[in-house]
Design an enzyme around this catalytic site. Structure first.
Site, PDB file in Angstrom:
ATOM      1  CB  CYS A   1      -0.939   0.016   1.186  1.00 38.33           C
ATOM      2  SG  CYS A   1      -2.187  -1.272   1.087  1.00 38.33           S
TER       3      CYS A   1
ATOM      4  CG  HIS B   1      -2.997   3.769   1.714  1.00 40.11           C
ATOM      5  ND1 HIS B   1      -3.574   3.336   0.547  1.00 40.11           N
ATOM      6  CD2 HIS B   1      -3.019   2.707   2.571  1.00 40.11           C
ATOM      7  CE1 HIS B   1      -3.903   2.061   0.674  1.00 40.11           C
ATOM      8  NE2 HIS B   1      -3.578   1.663   1.893  1.00 40.11           N
TER       9      HIS B   1
ATOM     10  CG  ASN C   1      -6.430  -0.571   1.123  1.00 38.09           C
ATOM     11  OD1 ASN C   1      -5.766  -0.109   0.186  1.00 38.09           O
ATOM     12  ND2 ASN C   1      -5.888  -1.031   2.233  1.00 38.09           N
TER      13      ASN C   1
HETATM   14  N1  ACO Z   1     -17.841  -8.420   9.453  1.00 43.16           N
HETATM   15  C1  ACO Z   1     -18.252  -8.678  10.701  1.00 43.16           C
HETATM   16  N2  ACO Z   1     -17.408  -9.016  11.689  1.00 43.16           N
HETATM   17  C2  ACO Z   1     -16.099  -9.083  11.386  1.00 43.16           C
HETATM   18  C3  ACO Z   1     -15.602  -8.820  10.090  1.00 43.16           C
HETATM   19  C4  ACO Z   1     -16.532  -8.476   9.101  1.00 43.16           C
HETATM   20  N3  ACO Z   1     -16.179  -8.208   7.829  1.00 43.16           N
HETATM   21  N4  ACO Z   1     -14.261  -8.967  10.099  1.00 43.16           N
HETATM   22  C5  ACO Z   1     -13.906  -9.283  11.345  1.00 43.16           C
HETATM   23  N5  ACO Z   1     -15.017  -9.362  12.142  1.00 43.16           N
HETATM   24  C6  ACO Z   1     -15.105  -9.683  13.569  1.00 43.16           C
HETATM   25  C7  ACO Z   1     -13.896 -10.414  14.065  1.00 43.16           C
HETATM   26  O1  ACO Z   1     -14.012 -11.807  13.810  1.00 43.16           O
HETATM   27  C8  ACO Z   1     -13.924 -10.075  15.531  1.00 43.16           C
HETATM   28  O2  ACO Z   1     -14.859 -10.916  16.155  1.00 43.16           O
HETATM   29  P1  ACO Z   1     -14.573 -11.524  17.620  1.00 43.16           P
HETATM   30  O3  ACO Z   1     -14.455 -10.333  18.517  1.00 43.16           O
HETATM   31  O4  ACO Z   1     -15.750 -12.365  17.860  1.00 43.16           O
HETATM   32  O5  ACO Z   1     -13.282 -12.262  17.482  1.00 43.16           O
HETATM   33  C9  ACO Z   1     -14.484  -8.659  15.581  1.00 43.16           C
HETATM   34  O6  ACO Z   1     -15.126  -8.468  14.303  1.00 43.16           O
HETATM   35  C10 ACO Z   1     -13.413  -7.589  15.786  1.00 43.16           C
HETATM   36  O7  ACO Z   1     -12.341  -7.844  14.888  1.00 43.16           O
HETATM   37  P2  ACO Z   1     -11.062  -6.933  14.845  1.00 43.16           P
HETATM   38  O8  ACO Z   1     -10.119  -7.439  13.813  1.00 43.16           O
HETATM   39  O9  ACO Z   1     -10.530  -6.731  16.222  1.00 43.16           O
HETATM   40  O10 ACO Z   1     -11.723  -5.541  14.377  1.00 43.16           O
HETATM   41  P3  ACO Z   1     -11.052  -4.146  14.302  1.00 43.16           P
HETATM   42  O11 ACO Z   1     -11.843  -3.166  15.069  1.00 43.16           O
HETATM   43  O12 ACO Z   1      -9.568  -4.183  14.548  1.00 43.16           O
HETATM   44  O13 ACO Z   1     -11.255  -3.770  12.752  1.00 43.16           O
HETATM   45  C11 ACO Z   1      -9.993  -3.741  10.704  1.00 43.16           C
HETATM   46  C12 ACO Z   1     -10.693  -4.605  11.768  1.00 43.16           C
HETATM   47  C13 ACO Z   1     -11.032  -2.892  10.050  1.00 43.16           C
HETATM   48  C14 ACO Z   1      -9.352  -4.683   9.698  1.00 43.16           C
HETATM   49  C15 ACO Z   1      -8.937  -2.850  11.350  1.00 43.16           C
HETATM   50  O14 ACO Z   1      -8.132  -3.585  12.213  1.00 43.16           O
HETATM   51  C16 ACO Z   1      -8.046  -2.161  10.338  1.00 43.16           C
HETATM   52  O15 ACO Z   1      -8.487  -1.319   9.588  1.00 43.16           O
HETATM   53  N6  ACO Z   1      -6.739  -2.464  10.341  1.00 43.16           N
HETATM   54  C17 ACO Z   1      -5.801  -1.820   9.448  1.00 43.16           C
HETATM   55  C18 ACO Z   1      -5.855  -2.376   8.081  1.00 43.16           C
HETATM   56  C19 ACO Z   1      -4.937  -1.537   7.212  1.00 43.16           C
HETATM   57  O16 ACO Z   1      -4.717  -0.380   7.435  1.00 43.16           O
HETATM   58  N7  ACO Z   1      -4.373  -2.082   6.201  1.00 43.16           N
HETATM   59  C20 ACO Z   1      -3.526  -1.183   5.422  1.00 43.16           C
HETATM   60  C21 ACO Z   1      -2.499  -1.801   4.821  1.00 43.16           C
HETATM   61  S1  ACO Z   1      -3.111  -2.894   3.607  1.00 43.16           S
HETATM   62  C22 ACO Z   1      -1.781  -3.328   2.619  1.00 43.16           C
HETATM   63  O17 ACO Z   1      -0.693  -2.904   2.780  1.00 43.16           O
HETATM   64  C23 ACO Z   1      -2.008  -4.303   1.557  1.00 43.16           C
END
Ligand code: ACO
Length: 322
Positions: free
Chosen positions: A115, A249, A279
């Protein structure tokens, strides 16, 4: 003293026709529009059709950038494509684009920094121009993440979209304060396993899937992007209030809001596309830049701060006076 630097002269973008909403994803995956919007700000994404490839999308965006700058294929010295989803291991996406656009001189190569790829490609092009190795550069981010996502993994499948964005850069010797002011790159391979693809690249290899420790990536993103923003402004003797536009980004609205709050920038000074594009990895910054330049938000003289973090981990920032 006058020193050679690079001007941003052309902008382009391409998004596949097919739009997939959160509700459509929720018919197949255990997720909901509410969850995706609340955690990420994403409402929909564009998804490549069978005819869309990293090369075809890059060529469309690249051609638009050349048209915007009113230059011909002969005016392009270097082509740098940032992609982590090339159609083939080699030849590079860049040389395929070179052929598609009818460019028969100069040179092309790809940059892989996930990214952060566009910031890395922009920085490389700027260095080539400053050093006199190129008089111009077509810098493109093109990604088809839909081909490396695990369709059964709701934690990653909902986050990404496909598309391409491009800028055309040209050398100038006029020291009028315009152009790329500086770029700053970082990586730390110790965090390589936080975000990676578990197989070989290529459309035909259906076994290669993106894996992400979302919460850890999020934590690193907030800290590292904050320090990148400070670094790029300090290097240019500028303050938060000097920034006209943040073009970040587009991974997650919450990360973008965090950086904007640090800069004390109101939301109307931040270019957001993550709600409509999701993204698009290395394509997200040039797509956002293209949109905001073409709709008249970003104007000549504006100070634009770009920043990104991605798999690697890689991260960095660039500052440009338009
Ligand atoms: N729908 C519903 N529930 C979901 C989903 C979904 N699509 N995905 C995960 N969950 C659930 C999980 O299973 C978890 O359930 P549990 O508590 O029962 O275990 C719960 O939701 C919370 O999951 P988390 O992963 O802790 O959620 P979080 O608040 O951290 O959000 C997210 C997840 C959106 C991915 C966030 O962590 C994020 O944006 N991270 C950064 C990603 C990023 O910036 N990437 C950039 C680089 S990408 C690249 O370089 C290619």
């Amino acid at each position: 003293m006058k020193a050679r630097h690079s001007l941003l002269k052309g902008f382009g973008g391409y998004l596949p026709d097919r739009i997939v909403t959160n509700d459509e994803l929720a018919t197949r995956l255990e997720t909901s529009d509410e969850w995706i919007r609340a955690r990420t700000g994403i409402a929909q994404r564009h998804v490549a059709g069978p005819e869309d490839t990293a090369v075809s999308m890059a060529a469309r965006a690249g051609q638009q950038a050349l048209d915007y700058a009113r230059v011909s294929p002969d005016d392009v010295d270097a082509i740098i494509v940032a992609t982590s989803t090339p159609d083939q291991a080699f030849p590079s996406t860049a040389v395929r684009v070179q052929a598609e656009l009818g460019i028969t001189t100069g040179f092309g190569f790809d940059v892989a920094a996930a990214c952060s790829g566009f910031i890395y490609a922009l920085s490389t092009a700027d260095a080539l121009i400053r050093s006199g190795q190129a008089r111009s550069a077509l810098v493109i981010g093109s990604e088809v993440y839909s081909r490396i996502l695990d369709p059964d993994d709701r934690s990653t499948f909902v986050l990404f979209g496909d598309g391409a964005g491009a800028v055309f850069m040209q050398a100038t010797d006029d020291a009028d304060g315009q152009g790329i002011l500086s770029t700053h790159l970082h990586s730390d391979g110790r965090y390589g396993d936080l975000l990676y693809v578990d197989g070989a690249i290529g459309q035909s290899d259906k076994s290669a899937h993106l894996k992400m420790q979302g919460r850890d990536v999020f934590r690193h993103a907030v800290a590292k992007l904050s320090s990148s923003v400070d670094e790029v402004l300090a290097a240019n003797g500028l303050q938060y209030e000097d920034v006209s536009w943040l073009v970040p980004h587009q991974a997650n609205l919450r990360i973008i809001d965090g950086v904007a709050r640090k800069l004390r920038l109101p939301p109307e000074r931040v270019v957001i596309t993550v709600d409509r594009h999701a993204n698009t990895s290395a394509a997200s910054i040039p797509l956002a830049l293209n949109e905001a330049v073409r709709d008249g938000r970003i104007r000549t003289g504006d100070l634009v701060l770009m920043e990104a973090l991605g798999g690697g981990l890689t991260w960095g920032a660039a500052l440009a006076r338009m």
